[in-house]
Write a protein that holds these residues in place. Sequence first.
Motif, PDB file in Angstrom:
ATOM      1  N   TRP A 161       0.814  -0.987   0.188  1.00 47.59           N
ATOM      2  CA  TRP A 161       0.223  -0.338   0.215  1.00 47.59           C
ATOM      3  C   TRP A 161       0.601   1.371  -0.009  1.00 47.59           C
ATOM      4  O   TRP A 161       1.491   0.980   0.845  1.00 47.59           O
ATOM      5  CB  TRP A 161      -0.890  -0.074   0.363  1.00 47.59           C
ATOM      6  CG  TRP A 161      -1.738  -1.284   0.895  1.00 47.59           C
ATOM      7  CD1 TRP A 161      -2.328  -1.902   1.869  1.00 47.59           C
ATOM      8  CD2 TRP A 161      -3.114  -0.969   0.421  1.00 47.59           C
ATOM      9  NE1 TRP A 161      -3.003  -3.317   1.289  1.00 47.59           N
ATOM     10  CE2 TRP A 161      -3.947  -2.071   0.854  1.00 47.59           C
ATOM     11  CE3 TRP A 161      -4.215   0.213  -0.311  1.00 47.59           C
ATOM     12  CZ2 TRP A 161      -5.244  -2.292  -0.039  1.00 47.59           C
ATOM     13  CZ3 TRP A 161      -4.859   0.363  -0.569  1.00 47.59           C
ATOM     14  CH2 TRP A 161      -6.003  -1.507  -1.094  1.00 47.59           C
ATOM     15  N   HIS A 162       1.097   2.126  -1.336  1.00 47.72           N
ATOM     16  CA  HIS A 162       1.717   3.621  -1.175  1.00 47.72           C
ATOM     17  C   HIS A 162       0.406   4.467  -0.529  1.00 47.72           C
ATOM     18  O   HIS A 162       0.222   4.604  -1.007  1.00 47.72           O
ATOM     19  CB  HIS A 162       2.472   2.956  -2.958  1.00 47.72           C
ATOM     20  CG  HIS A 162       2.991   1.994  -3.102  1.00 47.72           C
ATOM     21  ND1 HIS A 162       4.135   2.368  -3.168  1.00 47.72           N
ATOM     22  CD2 HIS A 162       2.542   1.458  -3.775  1.00 47.72           C
ATOM     23  CE1 HIS A 162       4.429   1.100  -3.867  1.00 47.72           C
ATOM     24  NE2 HIS A 162       3.823   0.233  -4.204  1.00 47.72           N
ATOM     25  N   ALA A 163       1.495   4.839   0.593  1.00 46.17           N
ATOM     26  CA  ALA A 163       0.797   6.448   0.694  1.00 46.17           C
ATOM     27  C   ALA A 163       1.068   7.896   0.029  1.00 46.17           C
ATOM     28  O   ALA A 163       2.405   7.745  -0.104  1.00 46.17           O
ATOM     29  CB  ALA A 163       1.062   6.748   2.280  1.00 46.17           C
ATOM     30  N   LEU A 164      -0.040   7.844   0.083  1.00 44.26           N
ATOM     31  CA  LEU A 164       0.274   9.667  -0.830  1.00 44.26           C
ATOM     32  C   LEU A 164      -0.842  10.711  -0.209  1.00 44.26           C
ATOM     33  O   LEU A 164      -1.773  10.841   0.191  1.00 44.26           O
ATOM     34  CB  LEU A 164      -0.514   8.584  -2.541  1.00 44.26           C
ATOM     35  CG  LEU A 164       0.492   7.825  -3.484  1.00 44.26           C
ATOM     36  CD1 LEU A 164      -0.864   7.580  -4.472  1.00 44.26           C
ATOM     37  CD2 LEU A 164       1.031   8.351  -4.415  1.00 44.26           C
ATOM     38  N   SER A 165      -0.027  11.705  -0.533  1.00 41.06           N
ATOM     39  CA  SER A 165      -0.290  12.824   0.310  1.00 41.06           C
ATOM     40  C   SER A 165      -0.777  14.011  -1.399  1.00 41.06           C
ATOM     41  O   SER A 165       0.022  13.429  -1.820  1.00 41.06           O
ATOM     42  CB  SER A 165      -0.299  13.399   1.315  1.00 41.06           C
ATOM     43  OG  SER A 165       1.964  13.762   0.547  1.00 41.06           O
ATOM     44  N   GLU A 166      -1.278  14.768  -0.543  1.00 45.29           N
ATOM     45  CA  GLU A 166      -1.451  16.245  -1.897  1.00 45.29           C
ATOM     46  C   GLU A 166      -0.630  16.361  -3.115  1.00 45.29           C
ATOM     47  O   GLU A 166       0.452  16.680  -1.706  1.00 45.29           O
ATOM     48  CB  GLU A 166      -2.120  16.987  -1.009  1.00 45.29           C
ATOM     49  CG  GLU A 166      -2.909  18.246  -1.882  1.00 45.29           C
ATOM     50  CD  GLU A 166      -3.875  19.221  -1.125  1.00 45.29           C
ATOM     51  OE1 GLU A 166      -3.627  19.257  -0.080  1.00 45.29           O
ATOM     52  OE2 GLU A 166      -3.160  20.654  -1.700  1.00 45.29           O
ATOM     53  N   GLY A 167      -0.670  15.961  -4.025  1.00 44.56           N
ATOM     54  CA  GLY A 167       0.268  16.999  -4.698  1.00 44.56           C
ATOM     55  C   GLY A 167       1.170  15.301  -5.507  1.00 44.56           C
ATOM     56  O   GLY A 167       2.097  15.797  -5.965  1.00 44.56           O
ATOM     57  N   GLN A 168       0.930  13.907  -5.082  1.00 42.53           N
ATOM     58  CA  GLN A 168       2.095  13.456  -5.456  1.00 42.53           C
ATOM     59  C   GLN A 168       1.294  12.559  -6.046  1.00 42.53           C
ATOM     60  O   GLN A 168      -0.085  12.946  -5.930  1.00 42.53           O
ATOM     61  CB  GLN A 168       2.158  12.471  -4.019  1.00 42.53           C
ATOM     62  CG  GLN A 168       3.576  12.741  -3.048  1.00 42.53           C
ATOM     63  CD  GLN A 168       3.116  12.112  -2.101  1.00 42.53           C
ATOM     64  OE1 GLN A 168       2.981  11.293  -1.531  1.00 42.53           O
ATOM     65  NE2 GLN A 168       4.999  11.228  -2.042  1.00 42.53           N
ATOM     66  N   SER A 169       1.839  11.680  -7.358  1.00 41.04           N
ATOM     67  CA  SER A 169       1.090  10.823  -7.882  1.00 41.04           C
ATOM     68  C   SER A 169       1.717   9.365  -8.110  1.00 41.04           C
ATOM     69  O   SER A 169       3.085   9.483  -7.578  1.00 41.04           O
ATOM     70  CB  SER A 169       1.728  11.592  -9.407  1.00 41.04           C
ATOM     71  OG  SER A 169       1.154  13.106  -9.844  1.00 41.04           O
ATOM     72  N   ILE A 170       1.380   8.678  -8.819  1.00 38.09           N
ATOM     73  CA  ILE A 170       1.518   7.317  -8.509  1.00 38.09           C
ATOM     74  C   ILE A 170       1.273   6.484 -10.085  1.00 38.09           C
ATOM     75  O   ILE A 170      -0.251   6.545 -10.862  1.00 38.09           O
ATOM     76  CB  ILE A 170       1.325   5.866  -8.026  1.00 38.09           C
ATOM     77  CG1 ILE A 170       1.701   4.359  -7.627  1.00 38.09           C
ATOM     78  CG2 ILE A 170      -0.451   6.447  -7.730  1.00 38.09           C
ATOM     79  CD1 ILE A 170       1.431   4.236  -6.463  1.00 38.09           C
TER      80      ILE A 170
END
Length: 189
Positions: free
Chosen positions: A149-158
């Motif tokens: 599970w990759h944690a992503l916050s505002e402004g990040q992309s995957i």
Amino acid sequence: MKNPKDHLAQTLKKARKGKGLSLDKTADLTGVSKAMLGQIERGESSPTVSTLWKIATGLDVSLTSFIEPKSPHSAATLVRTADDIRQHPAAEGLQIAPLYPYDAALGFEYMELTFESGYERLSEEHAPGVIEFITIISGAMEVLSDGTWHALSEGQSIRFAGDAPHGYRNKSQQPAKVLSVIHYPYLNP
Ligand code: MN
């Protein structure tokens, strides 16, 4: 605009019959019951996004094709406002705004998705070669890919493979709003 249930009913029927599939066979391919498929085709049911996604994946069609009538390929300037087109089908923690529905000449669909607090979804594996891209506009969420599970916050992309097990979850207290591009390396409706 046509009633969304009618559009969905006609699109499903067309996709299924175009592939020469019975309701039984379609139930096998999608994991959605024959009874539910029949209800959708008769315009009697407004399924959740998860159900729509199962059907789209099982039939190898885009998700957005079920939500909005396909427009012809165009490079003309087009401004769209997610707030005006966001759909919240059935009671589910996922909303979708089909910003730029699937265009076969481009090979992708471009959506705004809102994952509400507590929402979790393990996605069906899409057809070989499908690639997904997600950018967090607001909030925070996690995407499952390669078993993590990759944690992503505002402004990040995957970017991740859509043809392998993957998932989406929002364990935060706030909704997570994201832009999602799904690339399909083949022609479909
Ligand atoms: Mn997916």
